[in-house]
Scaffold this active site. Structure first.
Site, PDB file in Angstrom:
ATOM      1  N   CYS A 246      26.644  -1.675 -19.055  1.00 38.09           N
ATOM      2  CA  CYS A 246      25.745  -2.787 -18.717  1.00 38.09           C
ATOM      3  C   CYS A 246      24.525  -2.846 -19.615  1.00 38.09           C
ATOM      4  O   CYS A 246      23.773  -3.818 -19.564  1.00 38.09           O
ATOM      5  CB  CYS A 246      25.301  -2.679 -17.262  1.00 38.09           C
ATOM      6  SG  CYS A 246      26.652  -2.747 -16.065  1.00 38.09           S
TER       7      CYS A 246
ATOM      8  N   LYS B 251      19.295   2.686 -15.455  1.00 31.19           N
ATOM      9  CA  LYS B 251      19.674   2.623 -14.044  1.00 31.19           C
ATOM     10  C   LYS B 251      18.471   2.915 -13.150  1.00 31.19           C
ATOM     11  O   LYS B 251      17.802   3.946 -13.321  1.00 31.19           O
ATOM     12  CB  LYS B 251      20.774   3.629 -13.732  1.00 31.19           C
ATOM     13  CG  LYS B 251      22.096   3.355 -14.412  1.00 31.19           C
ATOM     14  CD  LYS B 251      23.112   4.416 -14.023  1.00 31.19           C
ATOM     15  CE  LYS B 251      24.440   4.201 -14.743  1.00 31.19           C
ATOM     16  NZ  LYS B 251      25.417   5.245 -14.375  1.00 31.19           N
TER      17      LYS B 251
ATOM     18  N   HIS C 153      24.341   2.902  -9.366  1.00 27.84           N
ATOM     19  CA  HIS C 153      25.504   3.477 -10.038  1.00 27.84           C
ATOM     20  C   HIS C 153      26.401   2.343 -10.531  1.00 27.84           C
ATOM     21  O   HIS C 153      26.396   1.243  -9.969  1.00 27.84           O
ATOM     22  CB  HIS C 153      26.283   4.409  -9.106  1.00 27.84           C
ATOM     23  CG  HIS C 153      25.477   5.559  -8.596  1.00 27.84           C
ATOM     24  ND1 HIS C 153      25.336   6.739  -9.297  1.00 27.84           N
ATOM     25  CD2 HIS C 153      24.760   5.694  -7.458  1.00 27.84           C
ATOM     26  CE1 HIS C 153      24.567   7.568  -8.599  1.00 27.84           C
ATOM     27  NE2 HIS C 153      24.202   6.955  -7.489  1.00 27.84           N
ATOM     28  N   HIS C 154      27.165   2.650 -11.558  1.00 28.31           N
ATOM     29  CA  HIS C 154      28.090   1.659 -12.110  1.00 28.31           C
ATOM     30  C   HIS C 154      29.415   1.738 -11.367  1.00 28.31           C
ATOM     31  O   HIS C 154      29.996   2.805 -11.196  1.00 28.31           O
ATOM     32  CB  HIS C 154      28.308   1.903 -13.601  1.00 28.31           C
ATOM     33  CG  HIS C 154      29.160   0.857 -14.257  1.00 28.31           C
ATOM     34  ND1 HIS C 154      28.628  -0.308 -14.773  1.00 28.31           N
ATOM     35  CD2 HIS C 154      30.500   0.787 -14.465  1.00 28.31           C
ATOM     36  CE1 HIS C 154      29.604  -1.045 -15.278  1.00 28.31           C
ATOM     37  NE2 HIS C 154      30.747  -0.410 -15.094  1.00 28.31           N
TER      38      HIS C 154
ATOM     39  N   CYS D 272      26.587  -2.585 -12.449  1.00 31.28           N
ATOM     40  CA  CYS D 272      25.747  -1.566 -11.841  1.00 31.28           C
ATOM     41  C   CYS D 272      25.248  -2.100 -10.496  1.00 31.28           C
ATOM     42  O   CYS D 272      24.652  -3.188 -10.440  1.00 31.28           O
ATOM     43  CB  CYS D 272      24.572  -1.222 -12.752  1.00 31.28           C
ATOM     44  SG  CYS D 272      25.024  -0.175 -14.153  1.00 31.28           S
TER      45      CYS D 272
ATOM     46  N   HIS E 295      32.865   1.819  -3.200  1.00 28.69           N
ATOM     47  CA  HIS E 295      33.651   0.591  -3.313  1.00 28.69           C
ATOM     48  C   HIS E 295      34.744   0.644  -2.253  1.00 28.69           C
ATOM     49  O   HIS E 295      35.582   1.537  -2.259  1.00 28.69           O
ATOM     50  CB  HIS E 295      34.261   0.455  -4.712  1.00 28.69           C
ATOM     51  CG  HIS E 295      35.010  -0.835  -4.902  1.00 28.69           C
ATOM     52  ND1 HIS E 295      34.399  -1.984  -5.362  1.00 28.69           N
ATOM     53  CD2 HIS E 295      36.309  -1.170  -4.664  1.00 28.69           C
ATOM     54  CE1 HIS E 295      35.286  -2.958  -5.423  1.00 28.69           C
ATOM     55  NE2 HIS E 295      36.453  -2.492  -4.997  1.00 28.69           N
ATOM     56  N   CYS E 296      34.720  -0.331  -1.359  1.00 31.96           N
ATOM     57  CA  CYS E 296      35.633  -0.321  -0.206  1.00 31.96           C
ATOM     58  C   CYS E 296      36.793  -1.275  -0.477  1.00 31.96           C
ATOM     59  O   CYS E 296      36.576  -2.483  -0.622  1.00 31.96           O
ATOM     60  CB  CYS E 296      34.895  -0.730   1.064  1.00 31.96           C
ATOM     61  SG  CYS E 296      35.945  -0.722   2.533  1.00 31.96           S
TER      62      CYS E 296
END
Length: 392
Positions: free
Chosen positions: A119, A123, A128-129, A136, A143-144
């Site tokens: 990106c 940060k 977080h990426h 980011c 991540h669901c």
């Protein structure tokens, strides 16, 4: 080029498969409960929990992940100079110069500035990426796949409410269907296709309740500790080293950081989280957290920085105390006990219950009592049904 583009399109389509599965299960549960079972005395509470569950689930899915502001991006000159440099030491010097006025407290484990090459930005803390979203994400938790979205600063409250309302929804369905589930095994229900809806409805509700209960309990613990799932497995590194409790301000403040100060909005899928996602209140300890806790218990009067907190400043005015040579700050002051009245909860609950109660009564005369399961209505329920029908 073309095969990779097709592959990305296929991945995006397949990512919606878990969401479609959950949507189908929820739609079927609604049909099985309302159309096949149709127990009048339960439908009001059922619709209330169903609507809140679908509302919070939709907000979790369709709320875009929050990304860092342009203030964390390198200038054009710094970016060109960063790309020309080959030595990591020189690159870090460029990043340190660019980050000196940013509210950054954490670094990598090797004491380097956290920079995202993908990106091309510095940060912020707790950012977080995400490789799945390719951005980011501010205060990223995970991540669901069940919501096909990143759970982070912008939708973490919605995710918690989604877990809570799905838990209540499954519990209510399982509890109210239990008596008919028992009748199924004792062969007291008529041999129709409707009894199989009862069988699977109970099993699915009980299965999801058990699985969601553990996940919801875990995230409640995370909220109380003010940690993300990532920070649980990898503690953030401050100037004095890794500190898993670096962002914890006490259970009450941690709760308000996620749900906000207005308690009347806590149970609604409306964004009320405090802050901007880029800057978080923190405490920088000068020793190991366990040693600090022991010393604070034995010698509470010897703390030279007690009752001292970070000043609240706009993002543009914040100073980077991690990279400067200023004195270290510790937030160990007593927690505020400013408890507001719970009247907001009562008003909110009464308003929503009244809305769904009258909405349901407007819709209910179009339903017909089902006899497929041999569920008879009492005289009172029969009179209520015909009274509502004639009134509407």
């Amino acid at each position: 080029m073309a095969p990779s583009h097709v592959l990305k399109c296929c991945q995006k389509v397949l990512a919606w498969v878990p969401v479609a599965f959950i949507a189908l299960v929820v739609a079927w549960s609604y049909y099985a409960y309302v159309v096949e079972l149709c127990v009048f005395v339960y439908l009001v509470v059922f619709h209330l929990s169903f609507v809140m569950f679908v509302w919070s689930y939709g907000k979790t899915i369709f709320t875009s992940p929050a990304t860092p502001s342009n203030e964390f991006c390198l200038s054009k000159a710094d970016k060109e100079q960063y790309e020309k440099e080959e030595r990591p030491e020189s690159q870090q010097e460029i990043l340190r110069r660019a980050a000196k006025d940013l509210p950054i407290y954490t670094t990598t484990a090797s004491r380097a500035i956290r920079y995202c090459d993908r990106c091309q930005l510095i940060k912020p803390d707790r950012c977080h990426h995400c490789s799945a979203c390719d951005v980011c994400v501010l205060k990223m938790d995970h991540h669901c796949p069940w919501v096909n979205n990143c759970v982070g600063f912008s939708n973490y409250k919605f995710f918690l409410l989604f877990l809570m309302y799905s838990l209540l929804y499954c519990l209510f369905v399982a509890a109210t269907v239990l008596q008919y589930f028992i009748k199924f095994w004792t062969n007291e229900l008529p041999d129709t296709h409707a009894k199989f809806h009862v069988l699977f409805l109970f099993f699915v509700a009980a299965m999801f309740f058990i699985s969601i209960l553990s996940l919801f309990s875990y995230h409640c613990w995370l909220v109380g500790k003010n940690r993300s799932t990532i920070e649980t497995f990898r503690a953030p590194t401050f100037r004095n080293g890794p500190d898993k409790n670096g962002f914890s301000l006490g259970c009450s403040k941690n709760l308000r950081e996620v749900f906000g100060d207005e308690k009347k909005y806590w149970l609604l899928p409306i964004f009320t989280s405090l802050g901007d996602g880029c800057n978080f209140p923190t405490r920088l300890v000068i020793m190991d957290p366990e040693q600090l806790a022991v010393s604070s218990q034995n010698e509470p009067a010897k703390s030279s920085v007690a009752n001292q907190s970070f000043p609240t400043r706009p993002l543009s005015e914040s100073q980077n105390r991690l990279l400067s040579s200023d004195c270290q700050w510790v937030e160990t002051g007593p927690e505020e006990e400013n408890v507001k009245s719970g009247s907001g909860f009562v008003c909110c609950g009464v308003s929503f219950f009244s809305f769904f109660f009258f909405s349901f009564f407007f819709f209910f005369p179009f339903l017909r009592p089902r006899k497929a399961l041999g569920i008879g209505w009492s005289g009172v329920e029969e009179n209520m049904f015909h009274g509502i029908k004639s009134a509407c």
